[in-house]
Design a protein around this motif. Structure first.
Motif, PDB file in Angstrom:
ATOM      1  N   ASN A   1       0.920  -1.201   0.154  1.00 34.99           N
ATOM      2  CA  ASN A   1       0.085  -0.080  -0.077  1.00 34.99           C
ATOM      3  C   ASN A   1       0.826   1.268  -0.109  1.00 34.99           C
ATOM      4  O   ASN A   1       0.517   2.322  -0.664  1.00 34.99           O
ATOM      5  N   LYS A   2       1.939   1.424   0.619  1.00 32.34           N
ATOM      6  CA  LYS A   2       2.830   2.242   0.896  1.00 32.34           C
ATOM      7  C   LYS A   2       3.547   2.481  -0.419  1.00 32.34           C
ATOM      8  O   LYS A   2       4.061   3.665  -0.719  1.00 32.34           O
ATOM      9  N   GLN A   3       3.726   1.586  -1.185  1.00 33.78           N
ATOM     10  CA  GLN A   3       4.386   1.463  -2.450  1.00 33.78           C
ATOM     11  C   GLN A   3       3.562   2.184  -3.649  1.00 33.78           C
ATOM     12  O   GLN A   3       3.821   2.415  -4.706  1.00 33.78           O
ATOM     13  N   GLY A   4       2.257   2.224  -3.367  1.00 33.61           N
ATOM     14  CA  GLY A   4       1.348   2.941  -4.299  1.00 33.61           C
ATOM     15  C   GLY A   4       0.240   1.973  -4.838  1.00 33.61           C
ATOM     16  O   GLY A   4      -0.300   2.430  -5.930  1.00 33.61           O
ATOM     17  N   HIS A   5       0.386   0.470  -4.359  1.00 29.77           N
ATOM     18  CA  HIS A   5      -0.600  -0.259  -5.047  1.00 29.77           C
ATOM     19  C   HIS A   5      -1.913  -0.066  -4.354  1.00 29.77           C
ATOM     20  O   HIS A   5      -1.913   0.165  -3.144  1.00 29.77           O
ATOM     21  N   PHE A   6      -3.192  -0.546  -5.053  1.00 29.62           N
ATOM     22  CA  PHE A   6      -4.423  -0.596  -4.477  1.00 29.62           C
ATOM     23  C   PHE A   6      -4.296  -1.948  -3.728  1.00 29.62           C
ATOM     24  O   PHE A   6      -4.257  -2.943  -4.284  1.00 29.62           O
ATOM     25  N   VAL A   7      -4.611  -2.059  -2.439  1.00 36.32           N
ATOM     26  CA  VAL A   7      -4.492  -3.345  -1.573  1.00 36.32           C
ATOM     27  C   VAL A   7      -5.735  -3.523  -0.803  1.00 36.32           C
ATOM     28  O   VAL A   7      -6.355  -2.799  -0.389  1.00 36.32           O
ATOM     29  N   LYS A   8      -6.218  -4.908  -1.137  1.00 37.01           N
ATOM     30  CA  LYS A   8      -7.553  -5.470  -0.303  1.00 37.01           C
ATOM     31  C   LYS A   8      -6.979  -6.468   0.293  1.00 37.01           C
ATOM     32  O   LYS A   8      -6.346  -7.511  -0.431  1.00 37.01           O
ATOM     33  N   ILE A   9      -7.452  -6.451   1.576  1.00 38.16           N
ATOM     34  CA  ILE A   9      -6.967  -7.653   2.364  1.00 38.16           C
ATOM     35  C   ILE A   9      -8.571  -8.660   2.414  1.00 38.16           C
ATOM     36  O   ILE A   9      -9.571  -8.125   2.949  1.00 38.16           O
ATOM     37  N   VAL A  10      -8.228  -9.839   2.313  1.00 38.37           N
ATOM     38  CA  VAL A  10      -9.564 -10.672   2.544  1.00 38.37           C
ATOM     39  C   VAL A  10      -9.214 -11.605   3.971  1.00 38.37           C
ATOM     40  O   VAL A  10      -8.198 -12.526   4.019  1.00 38.37           O
ATOM     41  N   THR A  11      -9.963 -11.329   4.774  1.00 37.92           N
ATOM     42  CA  THR A  11      -9.610 -11.906   6.137  1.00 37.92           C
ATOM     43  C   THR A  11     -10.699 -13.312   6.301  1.00 37.92           C
ATOM     44  O   THR A  11     -11.710 -13.309   5.841  1.00 37.92           O
ATOM     45  N   ARG A  12     -10.131 -14.118   7.322  1.00 42.51           N
ATOM     46  CA  ARG A  12     -11.106 -15.265   7.585  1.00 42.51           C
ATOM     47  C   ARG A  12     -12.269 -14.964   8.208  1.00 42.51           C
ATOM     48  O   ARG A  12     -13.402 -15.639   8.142  1.00 42.51           O
ATOM     49  N   THR A  13     -12.272 -13.948   9.142  1.00 36.61           N
ATOM     50  CA  THR A  13     -13.325 -13.658  10.165  1.00 36.61           C
ATOM     51  C   THR A  13     -13.824 -12.224   9.673  1.00 36.61           C
ATOM     52  O   THR A  13     -13.299 -11.379   9.333  1.00 36.61           O
ATOM     53  N   ASP A  14     -15.230 -12.042  10.155  1.00 34.39           N
ATOM     54  CA  ASP A  14     -15.862 -10.746   9.948  1.00 34.39           C
ATOM     55  C   ASP A  14     -15.270  -9.911  11.018  1.00 34.39           C
ATOM     56  O   ASP A  14     -15.201  -8.668  10.762  1.00 34.39           O
TER      57      ASP A  14
ATOM     58  N   GLU B   1      -4.134   2.185   5.327  1.00 37.17           N
ATOM     59  CA  GLU B   1      -5.904   1.932   5.296  1.00 37.17           C
ATOM     60  C   GLU B   1      -6.097   1.107   3.942  1.00 37.17           C
ATOM     61  O   GLU B   1      -6.774   1.562   3.002  1.00 37.17           O
ATOM     62  N   PRO B   2      -5.960  -0.255   4.046  1.00 35.74           N
ATOM     63  CA  PRO B   2      -6.308  -1.016   2.640  1.00 35.74           C
ATOM     64  C   PRO B   2      -7.781  -1.013   2.798  1.00 35.74           C
ATOM     65  O   PRO B   2      -8.581  -0.986   3.841  1.00 35.74           O
ATOM     66  N   ALA B   3      -8.434  -1.530   1.598  1.00 36.55           N
ATOM     67  CA  ALA B   3      -9.460  -2.081   1.544  1.00 36.55           C
ATOM     68  C   ALA B   3      -9.693  -3.448   2.073  1.00 36.55           C
ATOM     69  O   ALA B   3      -8.587  -4.018   2.383  1.00 36.55           O
ATOM     70  N   VAL B   4     -10.869  -3.832   2.806  1.00 34.07           N
ATOM     71  CA  VAL B   4     -11.038  -5.245   3.569  1.00 34.07           C
ATOM     72  C   VAL B   4     -12.159  -5.838   3.102  1.00 34.07           C
ATOM     73  O   VAL B   4     -13.266  -5.063   2.964  1.00 34.07           O
ATOM     74  N   GLU B   5     -12.050  -6.947   3.212  1.00 37.74           N
ATOM     75  CA  GLU B   5     -13.537  -7.782   3.155  1.00 37.74           C
ATOM     76  C   GLU B   5     -13.370  -9.198   3.929  1.00 37.74           C
ATOM     77  O   GLU B   5     -12.094  -9.659   3.801  1.00 37.74           O
ATOM     78  N   ALA B   6     -14.261  -9.474   4.444  1.00 35.26           N
ATOM     79  CA  ALA B   6     -14.232 -11.080   4.904  1.00 35.26           C
ATOM     80  C   ALA B   6     -14.341 -12.051   3.794  1.00 35.26           C
ATOM     81  O   ALA B   6     -14.939 -11.723   2.730  1.00 35.26           O
ATOM     82  N   ALA B   7     -14.046 -13.259   4.083  1.00 35.24           N
ATOM     83  CA  ALA B   7     -13.911 -14.372   3.037  1.00 35.24           C
ATOM     84  C   ALA B   7     -15.406 -14.347   2.407  1.00 35.24           C
ATOM     85  O   ALA B   7     -15.524 -14.799   1.196  1.00 35.24           O
ATOM     86  N   SER B   8     -16.294 -14.508   3.362  1.00 32.41           N
ATOM     87  CA  SER B   8     -17.560 -14.725   3.083  1.00 32.41           C
ATOM     88  C   SER B   8     -18.291 -13.673   2.268  1.00 32.41           C
ATOM     89  O   SER B   8     -19.526 -14.070   1.607  1.00 32.41           O
TER      90      SER B   8
END
Length: 298
Positions: free
Chosen positions: A20-33, A56-63
């Motif tokens: 994210n610091k290097q300028g990429h758009f990053v999203k994390i997918v986590t196991r838990t809500d 401050e990456p984007a984020v979603e739960a795997a579900s």
């Protein structure tokens, strides 16, 4: 690049912050809500060399995952979660999207290639990282991410490759050799530290452990068709990470399933195929399996 990182463990969080610091758009997918909610509200923080990095990456739960726009998906899950991931990815991830696997051990790329139609890339992480909470990670040792695969795939990673001094990402056309050397280190360090519950440096300081390490090393280099002078490399890694807690010891202390099957288990299977005896690897593998079983009933 538009990058999704699968997994909210230490390496997943560390990679997310730096990319994210290097300028990429990053999203994390986590196991838990729960973790997804925490990241969404707090962002990520990383302690590194006296600095506090925020992201401050984007984020979603795997579900809740909705993919399809990614240039690359980076898989930072433990080996114990790979089977679940392959089922999930087959259903959720469009097959043109490349997958970069960053795991300890070996055998997962062969498994993935027999199950998925996606372009597959292998990677080795030499950074040290310790997860402090759902949103915080400590960068315990500077290293790099080494990636490789079929030559034609290098073009798809051109924007990811960097000589950034804090978080370099480099291409290596001999990635299988890099993975073998990392597996050799893991085979010597992880089982011994997990079984005897010591930091990495004790392997060289304790005579009994150093003797056992040498015996495991000798069997592993024969199975992996590596040279005996690789001991210098293994010893150097141990010295550089002397104060670190190995990932396998961390898993044992947390009463989690370890990556034993992808490390000593992989070597035992390959040894059987080659007709090579692995007496000491087998012994420590069985001892740790017994410990895992006992810990699961505590």
């Amino acid at each position: 690049m538009n990058i999704t990182i699968i997994g909210g463990g230490a390496i997943g969080l560390l990679t997310a912050v730096y990319l994210n610091k290097q300028g990429h758009f990053v999203k994390i997918v986590t196991r838990t809500d729960r973790q997804a909610c925490h990241i969404a509200s707090e962002g990520l923080s990383c302690q590194s060399a006296g600095l506090l990095l925020k992201s401050e990456p984007a984020v979603e739960a795997a579900s809740e995952f909705k993919g399809g726009q990614e240039d690359l998906i980076i898989v930072t899950l433990k080996q114990t979660q790979i089977d679940f991931f392959l089922e999930w990815a087959k259903e959720k991830v469009p097959s043109p999207i490349p997958l970069l696997f960053l795991q300890n051990g070996m055998g997962h790329i062969e498994k993935a290639s027999g199950y998925l139609e996606h372009p597959l890339l292998s990677g080795v992480v030499t950074h040290g990282a310790l997860k402090k909470s759902d949103t915080a990670v400590r960068h315990t040792g500077a290293g790099q991410i080494i990636v490789g695969g079929e030559g034609f795939l290098k073009k798809s990673l051109n924007l990811l490759l960097t000589d950034d001094k804090f978080f370099p990402v480099i291409w290596n056309s001999e990635i299988e050799l890099v993975m073998k050397r990392k597996l050799l280190v893991n085979a010597v360090v992880n089982p011994l530290t997990a079984l005897y519950q010591v930091n990495n440096g004790q392997i060289l300081l304790n005579k009994k452990l150093k003797d056992l390490a040498g015996k495991i090393f000798n069997e592993a280099v024969e199975v992996l068709a590596l040279e005996k002078d690789e001991w210098k490399f293994v010893e150097n890694v141990i010295r550089q990470t002397a104060e670190n807690t190995s990932s396998m010891l961390a898993d044992r202390l947390a009463k989690k399933e370890t990556e034993l099957d992808a490390i000593t288990g992989y070597l035992l299977n390959l040894g059987r195929e080659k007709g090579i005896s692995c007496e000491h690897i087998l012994k420590i593998h069985k001892e740790l399996k017994k410990v895992e079983l006992e810990d699961s009933y505590d």
